[in-house]
Motif scaffolding. Structure first.
Motif, PDB file in Angstrom:
ATOM      1  N   LEU A 221     -30.195  82.049  42.199  1.00  0.00           N
ATOM      2  CA  LEU A 221     -29.295  81.498  41.189  1.00  0.00           C
ATOM      3  C   LEU A 221     -30.025  80.914  39.989  1.00  0.00           C
ATOM      4  O   LEU A 221     -29.404  80.664  38.948  1.00  0.00           O
ATOM      5  CB  LEU A 221     -28.369  80.452  41.807  1.00  0.00           C
ATOM      6  CG  LEU A 221     -27.353  81.004  42.814  1.00  0.00           C
ATOM      7  CD1 LEU A 221     -26.471  79.883  43.353  1.00  0.00           C
ATOM      8  CD2 LEU A 221     -26.481  82.089  42.192  1.00  0.00           C
ATOM      9  N   ASP A 222     -31.352  80.688  40.092  1.00  0.00           N
ATOM     10  CA  ASP A 222     -32.088  80.260  38.897  1.00  0.00           C
ATOM     11  C   ASP A 222     -32.019  81.346  37.822  1.00  0.00           C
ATOM     12  O   ASP A 222     -31.874  81.056  36.627  1.00  0.00           O
ATOM     13  CB  ASP A 222     -33.534  79.881  39.221  1.00  0.00           C
ATOM     14  CG  ASP A 222     -34.321  80.950  39.955  1.00  0.00           C
ATOM     15  OD1 ASP A 222     -33.748  82.009  40.305  1.00  0.00           O
ATOM     16  OD2 ASP A 222     -35.528  80.728  40.186  1.00  0.00           O
ATOM     17  N   LEU A 223     -32.056  82.600  38.244  1.00  0.00           N
ATOM     18  CA  LEU A 223     -31.947  83.719  37.295  1.00  0.00           C
ATOM     19  C   LEU A 223     -30.546  83.804  36.711  1.00  0.00           C
ATOM     20  O   LEU A 223     -30.368  84.032  35.509  1.00  0.00           O
ATOM     21  CB  LEU A 223     -32.290  85.041  37.991  1.00  0.00           C
ATOM     22  CG  LEU A 223     -33.754  85.233  38.409  1.00  0.00           C
ATOM     23  CD1 LEU A 223     -33.894  86.490  39.252  1.00  0.00           C
ATOM     24  CD2 LEU A 223     -34.668  85.300  37.195  1.00  0.00           C
ATOM     25  N   TYR A 244     -24.145  75.533  37.850  1.00  0.00           N
ATOM     26  CA  TYR A 244     -24.366  74.236  38.496  1.00  0.00           C
ATOM     27  C   TYR A 244     -25.446  74.351  39.573  1.00  0.00           C
ATOM     28  O   TYR A 244     -26.411  73.579  39.598  1.00  0.00           O
ATOM     29  CB  TYR A 244     -23.039  73.759  39.093  1.00  0.00           C
ATOM     30  CG  TYR A 244     -23.076  72.439  39.822  1.00  0.00           C
ATOM     31  CD1 TYR A 244     -22.867  71.251  39.137  1.00  0.00           C
ATOM     32  CD2 TYR A 244     -23.277  72.379  41.200  1.00  0.00           C
ATOM     33  CE1 TYR A 244     -22.870  70.022  39.801  1.00  0.00           C
ATOM     34  CE2 TYR A 244     -23.292  71.164  41.876  1.00  0.00           C
ATOM     35  CZ  TYR A 244     -23.091  69.998  41.174  1.00  0.00           C
ATOM     36  OH  TYR A 244     -23.098  68.803  41.837  1.00  0.00           O
ATOM     37  N   PHE A 245     -25.285  75.333  40.456  1.00  0.00           N
ATOM     38  CA  PHE A 245     -26.262  75.485  41.544  1.00  0.00           C
ATOM     39  C   PHE A 245     -27.560  76.125  41.048  1.00  0.00           C
ATOM     40  O   PHE A 245     -28.642  75.816  41.558  1.00  0.00           O
ATOM     41  CB  PHE A 245     -25.650  76.272  42.703  1.00  0.00           C
ATOM     42  CG  PHE A 245     -24.661  75.478  43.489  1.00  0.00           C
ATOM     43  CD1 PHE A 245     -25.084  74.557  44.440  1.00  0.00           C
ATOM     44  CD2 PHE A 245     -23.303  75.595  43.246  1.00  0.00           C
ATOM     45  CE1 PHE A 245     -24.167  73.790  45.148  1.00  0.00           C
ATOM     46  CE2 PHE A 245     -22.381  74.828  43.952  1.00  0.00           C
ATOM     47  CZ  PHE A 245     -22.820  73.923  44.898  1.00  0.00           C
ATOM     48  N   GLY A 246     -27.453  76.997  40.046  1.00  0.00           N
ATOM     49  CA  GLY A 246     -28.655  77.593  39.474  1.00  0.00           C
ATOM     50  C   GLY A 246     -29.556  76.568  38.817  1.00  0.00           C
ATOM     51  O   GLY A 246     -30.791  76.630  38.932  1.00  0.00           O
ATOM     52  N   LEU A 247     -28.959  75.585  38.138  1.00  0.00           N
ATOM     53  CA  LEU A 247     -29.756  74.507  37.526  1.00  0.00           C
ATOM     54  C   LEU A 247     -30.449  73.662  38.597  1.00  0.00           C
ATOM     55  O   LEU A 247     -31.580  73.200  38.392  1.00  0.00           O
ATOM     56  CB  LEU A 247     -28.870  73.624  36.651  1.00  0.00           C
ATOM     57  CG  LEU A 247     -28.518  74.197  35.280  1.00  0.00           C
ATOM     58  CD1 LEU A 247     -27.417  73.379  34.619  1.00  0.00           C
ATOM     59  CD2 LEU A 247     -29.747  74.253  34.372  1.00  0.00           C
ATOM     60  N   GLN A 248     -29.781  73.474  39.721  1.00  0.00           N
ATOM     61  CA  GLN A 248     -30.429  72.744  40.822  1.00  0.00           C
ATOM     62  C   GLN A 248     -31.691  73.480  41.279  1.00  0.00           C
ATOM     63  O   GLN A 248     -32.732  72.863  41.537  1.00  0.00           O
ATOM     64  CB  GLN A 248     -29.465  72.578  41.996  1.00  0.00           C
ATOM     65  CG  GLN A 248     -28.353  71.577  41.741  1.00  0.00           C
ATOM     66  CD  GLN A 248     -27.471  71.355  42.961  1.00  0.00           C
ATOM     67  OE1 GLN A 248     -27.682  71.940  44.025  1.00  0.00           O
ATOM     68  NE2 GLN A 248     -26.467  70.503  42.821  1.00  0.00           N
ATOM     69  N   VAL A 249     -31.608  74.808  41.368  1.00  0.00           N
ATOM     70  CA  VAL A 249     -32.777  75.600  41.765  1.00  0.00           C
ATOM     71  C   VAL A 249     -33.873  75.495  40.697  1.00  0.00           C
ATOM     72  O   VAL A 249     -35.050  75.298  41.015  1.00  0.00           O
ATOM     73  CB  VAL A 249     -32.395  77.083  42.005  1.00  0.00           C
ATOM     74  CG1 VAL A 249     -33.625  77.899  42.398  1.00  0.00           C
ATOM     75  CG2 VAL A 249     -31.333  77.196  43.098  1.00  0.00           C
ATOM     76  N   ILE A 250     -33.489  75.614  39.429  1.00  0.00           N
ATOM     77  CA  ILE A 250     -34.466  75.512  38.339  1.00  0.00           C
ATOM     78  C   ILE A 250     -35.207  74.176  38.392  1.00  0.00           C
ATOM     79  O   ILE A 250     -36.417  74.103  38.150  1.00  0.00           O
ATOM     80  CB  ILE A 250     -33.769  75.702  36.964  1.00  0.00           C
ATOM     81  CG1 ILE A 250     -33.367  77.158  36.773  1.00  0.00           C
ATOM     82  CG2 ILE A 250     -34.666  75.241  35.804  1.00  0.00           C
ATOM     83  CD1 ILE A 250     -32.492  77.419  35.551  1.00  0.00           C
TER      84      ILE A 250
END
Length: 563
Positions: A221-223, A244-250
């Motif tokens: 999800l970062d991508l 939302y979840f992608g930013l958490q991964v980033i």
């Protein structure tokens, strides 16, 4: 600047939501303006859940696409993952290829060359697939309008799966599957996915056949979040959950390539979606602009941090060179508009054969910021001219280009950004037709930049609690911008001054009816100093932000305009 205050919802709606959520009426008003009208919807808004994502098989052709990929794997066929050279395309290719390679080796990637092949699916790309024994091509962030290229592939017995989000033409390509939520015959509940988002839905569907759940796909999800930010899609529905979840991964466990980019920026605070747009995305984009998009895919799929750092350093150099070109060409384009006395036109259309094709989209955005009208920047591309189009808020440039179709070879894109090619001898006819179409169809008030204001407020309403709750509205983006307020009858306390390079910014300390003072900063508003000196009353439009100075954190106004 044109200040437009959004309609205030009915008071009974505000009261109902305020009571249901136990929040201030202003917060309830801001939520209703964002389409959040019930307790249940507010719960999903403030606490996104991966379980809120839709079943990927609701998308038209998804079952066929999954079956074709599974058949290819069962038969040991070679799969080519093909995508555009921008951020959405390269993140899509990195996403799908890295997922497939996690359990199947016969997968390769292909990014078309911006200069020799141009946007989207190319005949050269199909030839590459044939020459190297690929029988399945998955096209990401492109392909919806590649009718001839996909027919060409079909004759070579190469099957296409299209994962795209661009507006379809009158006819869809004869691919095995066309995954596009904007298809008229697609009943998928959410239309606004970016290309990488559609690619992720394919991954989600493939994963379901392998006994995997959505939790297994979180590392990808970062991508998706990077593509959502870069492609300026609405931060609503599924995009909000994915971002939302992608930013958490980033911010906690980014892939090695993104980690290497983040290290180079030396930014210590948490990355927001705005940071993705202005810090990460330009660097990924720079690869395709300056050299080749494959560099970006290599970086985003690299699993060795040392190698990723080397690749990121190379891309940083591309981005540095891109900034210099962007600045020089923008100056030349502005001079061309002035010399041709075109400031009074409804459109800006400029051309020079030597302008770098990789930065004309950025230049078009800069010209739009300066003259605020639909803009096209052309350059020579082989034996044709290629252009990037940008528009102003409220005007559909894609529709305007459809009105000029007789002068265009090929075009595609969105409401606010598009690309096209035409023959050099068509340029003058196109330029005149584009001006005619726009002048006849645009509402003249759209040619004045608009600041959309959520609410008029008093300083007594600006509290740390208000800001704490507003921060939870993030991630911010289209359809969910950081709230913007207006306040009237303000006065500077006497400390107003110009700051920054050449004094182009404005720093203030403001009071309203004895309330305050509240610190304020107005970027690029230095020329408004005379408006506020001598304790003259003024009105302001602003958002709220935290200002940290010598360990002390306080709220300040981030001014957008004053009058």
């Amino acid at each position: 600047m044109r200040w437009t205050i959004k309609a205030k919802p009915e008071q009974y709606q505000i009261d109902q939501l305020s009571k249901a959520l136990n929040v201030d009426g202003l917060i309830a008003q801001l939520l209703i303006q964002r389409g959040v009208k019930t307790y249940e919807h507010a719960k999903k808004f403030f606490r996104p859940q991966l379980s809120d994502l839709h079943d990927p098989f609701l998308m038209r052709d998804m079952d066929v696409a999954v079956e074709r990929v599974r058949t290819a794997i069962a038969n040991h066929e070679n799969i080519l993952v093909y995508g555009d050279y921008d951020v959405d395309g390269t993140t899509s290719v990195a996403l799908l290829s890295s997922y497939l390679l996690s359990y199947y080796p016969n997968v390769a990637t292909y990014i078309p060359d911006r200069y020799t092949e141009g946007y989207g699916v190319s005949f050269k790309g199909v030839d590459f697939a044939e020459d190297n024994g690929f029988t399945v091509i998955v096209a990401l962030d492109c392909g919806t309008k590649a009718l001839d290229q996909i027919d060409y592939a079909r004759k070579k017995e190469i099957d296409f799966i299209v994962c795209d989000h661009h507006r379809p033409g009158a006819r869809l390509p004869e691919a095995v599957a066309v995954l596009n939520p904007k298809r008229k015959d697609c009943q998928y509940p959410y239309e606004e996915l970016c290309g990488c988002g559609v690619g992720f839905k394919l991954v989600q569907a493939l994963a379901s056949h392998r006994g995997q759940t959505i939790d297994d796909l979180v590392p990808y999800l970062d991508l998706v979040a990077t593509a959502i930010g870069a492609d300026i899609v609405p931060i609503s529905g599924e995009n909000r959950v994915l971002a939302y979840f992608g930013l958490q991964v980033i911010n906690t466990a980014p892939r090695k390539g993104l980690r290497a980019i983040i290290e180079q920026t030396k930014k210590k605070q948490q990355f927001t979606l705005t940071d993705v747009v202005f810090i990460i995305a330009p660097r990924i984009n720079a690869a395709g602009r300056m050299e080749h998009g494959q560099h970006a895919v290599n970086l985003l799929t690299e699993t060795d941090l040392v190698k990723a750092r080397d690749l990121a350093a190379k891309i940083e150099k591309f981005n540095f060179d891109r900034r210099g070109l962007d600045r020089d060409i923008t100056e030349q384009a502005l001079l061309q508009i002035r010399e041709n006395k075109e400031e009074e036109r409804f459109t800006s259309v400029v051309y020079h054969e030597s302008w770098h094709k990789g930065v004309i989209g950025i230049v078009a955005s800069r010209l739009t910021e300066t003259y605020y009208r639909p803009t096209l920047v052309f350059t020579k591309s082989g034996d044709k001219l290629a252009a990037s189009a940008r528009s102003v808020k409220g005007f559909d440039v894609y529709n305007a280009l459809e009105g000029c179709a007789e002068s265009i070879e090929q075009f595609g894109g969105h409401k606010y950004a598009a690309g096209l090619t035409l023959l050099e001898e068509q340029f003058e006819a196109f330029k005149n037709k584009f001006e005619e179409v726009v002048s006849e169809s645009i509402d003249p008030h759209l040619l004045t930049p608009e600041i959309s204001v959520d609410a008029q407020i008093q300083f007594r309403q600006i509290t740390p609690k208000l800001f704490r709750i507003m921060k939870q509205f993030a991630p911010f983006g289209p359809k969910n911008r950081m709230p913007v307020f207006m306040a009237e009858r303000l006065q500077d306390t006497g400390y107003a001054k110009n700051v920054g390079d050449g004094g182009k910014h404005l720093k203030l300390s403001i009071v309203q009816k004895g309330r305050g003072p509240v610190g304020a900063i107005g970027f690029n508003l230095g020329h408004k100093l005379a408006t506020v000196t001598g304790r003259k009353p003024f009105d302001a439009v602003f958002s709220l932000e935290e200002n940290e100075w010598q360990g002390h954190v306080s709220l300040q106004l981030k001014l957008k305009d004053i009058r």
